[in-house]
Motif scaffolding. Structure first.
Motif, PDB file in Angstrom:
ATOM      1  N   GLU A 197     -73.870  10.122 -40.738  1.00  0.00           N
ATOM      2  CA  GLU A 197     -73.377  10.559 -42.050  1.00  0.00           C
ATOM      3  C   GLU A 197     -71.976  10.012 -42.270  1.00  0.00           C
ATOM      4  N   GLY A 198     -71.534   9.991 -43.543  1.00  0.00           N
ATOM      5  CA  GLY A 198     -70.167   9.602 -43.818  1.00  0.00           C
ATOM      6  C   GLY A 198     -69.193  10.705 -43.460  1.00  0.00           C
ATOM      7  N   PRO A 199     -67.920  10.365 -43.195  1.00  0.00           N
ATOM      8  CA  PRO A 199     -66.909  11.394 -42.916  1.00  0.00           C
ATOM      9  C   PRO A 199     -66.731  12.324 -44.109  1.00  0.00           C
ATOM     10  N   THR A 200     -66.431  13.575 -43.791  1.00  0.00           N
ATOM     11  CA  THR A 200     -66.185  14.588 -44.823  1.00  0.00           C
ATOM     12  C   THR A 200     -64.739  15.025 -44.735  1.00  0.00           C
ATOM     13  N   PHE A 201     -64.038  15.019 -45.864  1.00  0.00           N
ATOM     14  CA  PHE A 201     -62.651  15.455 -45.894  1.00  0.00           C
ATOM     15  C   PHE A 201     -62.560  16.942 -45.547  1.00  0.00           C
ATOM     16  N   LEU A 202     -61.636  17.295 -44.655  1.00  0.00           N
ATOM     17  CA  LEU A 202     -61.477  18.683 -44.221  1.00  0.00           C
ATOM     18  C   LEU A 202     -60.226  19.325 -44.799  1.00  0.00           C
ATOM     19  N   ILE A 203     -59.091  18.734 -44.488  1.00  0.00           N
ATOM     20  CA  ILE A 203     -57.823  19.361 -44.828  1.00  0.00           C
ATOM     21  C   ILE A 203     -56.743  18.296 -44.772  1.00  0.00           C
TER      22      ILE A 203
END
Lengths: 111, 114
Positions: free
Chosen positions: B42-48
């Motif tokens: 999966e693509g990276p997901t923005f967290l914080i």
């Protein structure tokens, strides 16, 4: 929600073929990016674009070119695919300065 | 020269405990920092994220701390859950020039054991 889509999730090509990877974003973002991810190497920037028809080389542009004819679309082109270009390719977009939002990735295998 | 470094390739934590992921940077022009989470395929997901004018930013179970003098940031996850198992990437954006381009670390694989 930001949506970044990539044309294929999985792709298998032969050495020497020309390969097109397409990316579309729906948030009117100015910036778009192409990365590749390889084990132990993290995400490496291939090319990016900060406006239509504008592009800049990233850290590993060799063997790649890009096209941005419309704001929402950013294409990565492998002119003559080689086995060392087997990788996960990730497209991202962002507003002027902020978090980048990524697509699901394309797993490219070059035989 | 690696400008963003994540020196721990992997981290293993027990469910319910705290996970601390570390990141160091060398470029003093960086003024905005982000953490991403990535599952396989999966693509990276923005967290914080955190701006350099702050030293802490909190969002639910996730807190990012920034120590500018040490050029160090950390991501705390409390309590850790098995679904947090993923690769975590630290990233930075600099002032001026290509100030929208992210520089990533190589990632830390977090495993949260039930």
């Amino acid at each position: 929600d930001v949506k970044v889509t990539q044309s294929s999730r999985y792709l298998v090509k032969r050495t020497g073929e020309k390969v097109f990877l397409e990316c579309v974003q729906d948030m009117d973002h100015e910036n778009m990016f192409w990365y590749r991810q390889d084990p132990g190497l993290g995400l490496r920037l291939i090319y990016f674009s900060y406006d239509v028809k504008m592009k800049e080389k990233g850290d590993i542009p060799e063997g790649y070119s890009v096209s941005r004819e419309k704001k929402e679309r950013f294409s990565l082109i492998l002119e003559s695919a080689s086995t060392n270009q087997t990788s996960m390719y990730l497209c991202a977009s962002s507003a002027r300065k902020g978090a980048s939002f990524f697509g699901p990735g394309t797993r490219l295998t070059v035989l | 020269d690696q400008q963003v470094k994540q020196n721990s390739p992997s981290l293993s934590v027990q469910e319910g405990r705290i996970s601390i992921l570390n990141c160091d940077y060398t470029n003093s022009m960086f003024d905005y920092f982000l953490w991403y989470k990535k599952y396989p395929a999966e693509g990276p997901t923005f967290l914080i994220s955190i701006s350099s004018i702050k030293d802490k930013n909190e969002d639910g179970r996730f807190t990012v701390f920034l120590n500018k003098s040490a050029k160090h940031l950390s991501l705390h996850i409390v309590p850790s859950q098995p679904g947090d198992s993923a690769v975590y990437f630290c990233a930075a954006i600099g002032r001026g020039g290509s100030n929208y381009k992210l520089t990533f670390g190589k990632g830390t694989l977090l495993t949260v054991n039930p």
